[in-house]
Design an enzyme around this catalytic site. Structure first.
Site, PDB file in Angstrom:
ATOM      1  N   THR A  69       0.893  -1.371   0.082  1.00 46.94           N
ATOM      2  CA  THR A  69       0.018   0.157   0.223  1.00 46.94           C
ATOM      3  C   THR A  69       0.877   1.073   0.096  1.00 46.94           C
ATOM      4  O   THR A  69       2.072   1.246   0.605  1.00 46.94           O
ATOM      5  CB  THR A  69      -1.059  -0.081   1.148  1.00 46.94           C
ATOM      6  N   GLY A  70       0.614   2.344  -0.715  1.00 46.04           N
ATOM      7  CA  GLY A  70       1.156   3.347  -0.717  1.00 46.04           C
ATOM      8  C   GLY A  70       2.474   3.177  -1.411  1.00 46.04           C
ATOM      9  O   GLY A  70       3.526   3.794  -1.330  1.00 46.04           O
ATOM     10  N   ALA A  71       2.464   2.607  -2.612  1.00 49.60           N
ATOM     11  CA  ALA A  71       3.275   1.936  -3.408  1.00 49.60           C
ATOM     12  C   ALA A  71       4.124   3.102  -4.414  1.00 49.60           C
ATOM     13  O   ALA A  71       5.048   2.727  -5.077  1.00 49.60           O
ATOM     14  CB  ALA A  71       2.935   0.696  -3.957  1.00 49.60           C
ATOM     15  N   ASN A  72       3.386   4.179  -4.724  1.00 48.96           N
ATOM     16  CA  ASN A  72       3.837   5.284  -5.786  1.00 48.96           C
ATOM     17  C   ASN A  72       5.124   6.024  -5.254  1.00 48.96           C
ATOM     18  O   ASN A  72       5.597   6.676  -6.441  1.00 48.96           O
ATOM     19  CB  ASN A  72       2.807   6.060  -6.001  1.00 48.96           C
ATOM     20  N   SER A  73       5.554   6.076  -4.151  1.00 47.44           N
ATOM     21  CA  SER A  73       6.692   7.084  -3.638  1.00 47.44           C
ATOM     22  C   SER A  73       7.060   6.663  -2.346  1.00 47.44           C
ATOM     23  O   SER A  73       6.516   5.676  -1.456  1.00 47.44           O
ATOM     24  CB  SER A  73       5.919   8.335  -3.424  1.00 47.44           C
ATOM     25  N   GLY A  74       7.976   7.033  -1.989  1.00 46.98           N
ATOM     26  CA  GLY A  74       8.796   6.973  -0.851  1.00 46.98           C
ATOM     27  C   GLY A  74       9.186   5.547  -0.427  1.00 46.98           C
ATOM     28  O   GLY A  74       9.356   4.748  -1.150  1.00 46.98           O
ATOM     29  N   TYR A 133      -1.390  11.595  15.251  1.00 43.29           N
ATOM     30  CA  TYR A 133      -0.403  10.797  14.434  1.00 43.29           C
ATOM     31  C   TYR A 133       0.052   9.656  15.371  1.00 43.29           C
ATOM     32  O   TYR A 133       0.301   8.326  14.994  1.00 43.29           O
ATOM     33  CB  TYR A 133       0.601  11.638  13.696  1.00 43.29           C
TER      34      TYR A 133
END
Length: 317
Positions: free
Chosen positions: A23-28, A180
């Site tokens: 998940t959240g694979a497009n950056s970082g 957070y």
């Protein structure tokens, strides 16, 4: 079991025939993980919210691993919407007969208060509840895959987190950094409690947690862009000056996801000073004494199941 001092992506074993979802694979950290997994032969599903960013992330990954063109696929996932989570999980369950690695990596950090599509405080809803729901929905596929792994990415901020059961959604009082830290502690508690229940149920699937230390990703910039004073902007510049790269920050979660020596329920982070930098090391759960609080873990699990509207098919005692 200890991790060798200079573990890196070259130590990842061959992953040919394995399926991973990040998940959240497009950056970082997510993109760094996609590249490392694909380079070792895995088929990787890049679960992302924004199609354009996802396409750019896939292009960036293929620039490094061009031979993986047929093994990198974008799947739509918006963790702020349980409908999207359900649709994503249903699609994967219908298309695949295995899932070897689920890397719960996506996250948002210290932004002004907002709500998800389902009315949850957005940091708790995205970082914890979205992944809690996704993992539960994909559990049948994980359980039928021998020795599959769920890796949940937390943060050293979990050290400062408190699960405020009287105000989980920050309706009475909202402080973005406290929210957070609560969500990141929830990630850690979830990973530990998931392993306890998997063990009780006798499954070979294991749950692990990891944190990146200080790593320069889009999280910091997004947080500062949302609401930042001159002091905070100066602090960000100082942070970025000492931060390691996303590739380095992703090493603990990659170790947890792939190394044969990674232990069920293990928690991994950088081995350097104050766990800020360095190759992976196993971290005792003293990072946060609340991580050992079984009553809090079980209560958070039960509350989370009630909020997402379904129960995991796992024993709890």
């Amino acid at each position: 079991m200890s991790v060798k001092p200079r573990w890196n992506v070259q130590d990842i074993p061959d992953l040919s025939g394995r399926l991973a979802l990040v998940t959240g694979a497009n950056s970082g950290l997510g993109l760094a993980s996609v590249v490392a997994l694909a380079r070792k032969g895995a088929r990787v599903l890049m679960a992302c919210r924004h199609p354009d960013r996802a396409a750019r992330g896939r292009d960036a990954a293929l620039a490094q691993v061009p031979e993986a063109a047929e093994r990198l696929e974008i799947v739509s996932l918006d963790l702020t919407s349980l409908d999207s989570v359900r649709t994503c999980a249903r699609t994967i369950l219908e298309r695949f007969d295995r899932l070897d690695i689920l890397m719960n990596n996506a996250g948002i950090m210290a932004i002004p208060r907002g709500l998800t599509a389902d009315g949850f405080e957005i940091q708790f809803g995205t970082n914890h509840l979205g992944h809690f729901a996704l993992t539960g929905l994909l559990l049948p596929l994980l359980l039928q895959t021998p020795a599959s792994r769920v890796v949940t990415v937390t943060s050293a901020a979990a050290e400062f987190g408190v699960i405020d059961f009287d105000d989980l959604m920050g309706e009475k009082r909202y402080r973005r950094w406290s929210a957070y830290s609560q969500s990141k502690l929830a990630n850690l508690l979830f990973a530990v409690e998931l392993q306890r229940r998997l063990s009780l149920s006798g499954y070979s699937t294991i749950s692990l947690a990891a944190h990146p230390g200080i790593a320069a990703t889009n999280l910091q910039r997004a947080s500062m862009a949302a609401e930042a004073s001159k002091f905070q902007i100066a602090s960000l510049k100082g942070f970025l000056s000492i931060a390691q790269t996303a590739d380095q920050g992703a090493l603990p979660q990659l170790y947890a996801a792939t190394d044969p020596q990674a232990e069920p329920g293990g928690f991994y982070g950088p081995r350097g000073f104050l766990q800020m930098k360095g190759s992976p090391a196993q971290i005792p759960l003293r990072l946060n004494r609340r991580g050992r609080d079984e009553a809090t873990r079980r209560r958070l699990w039960e509350v989370s199941e009630a909020l997402i509207g379904f129960r995991y098919p796992l024993a709890d005692s």
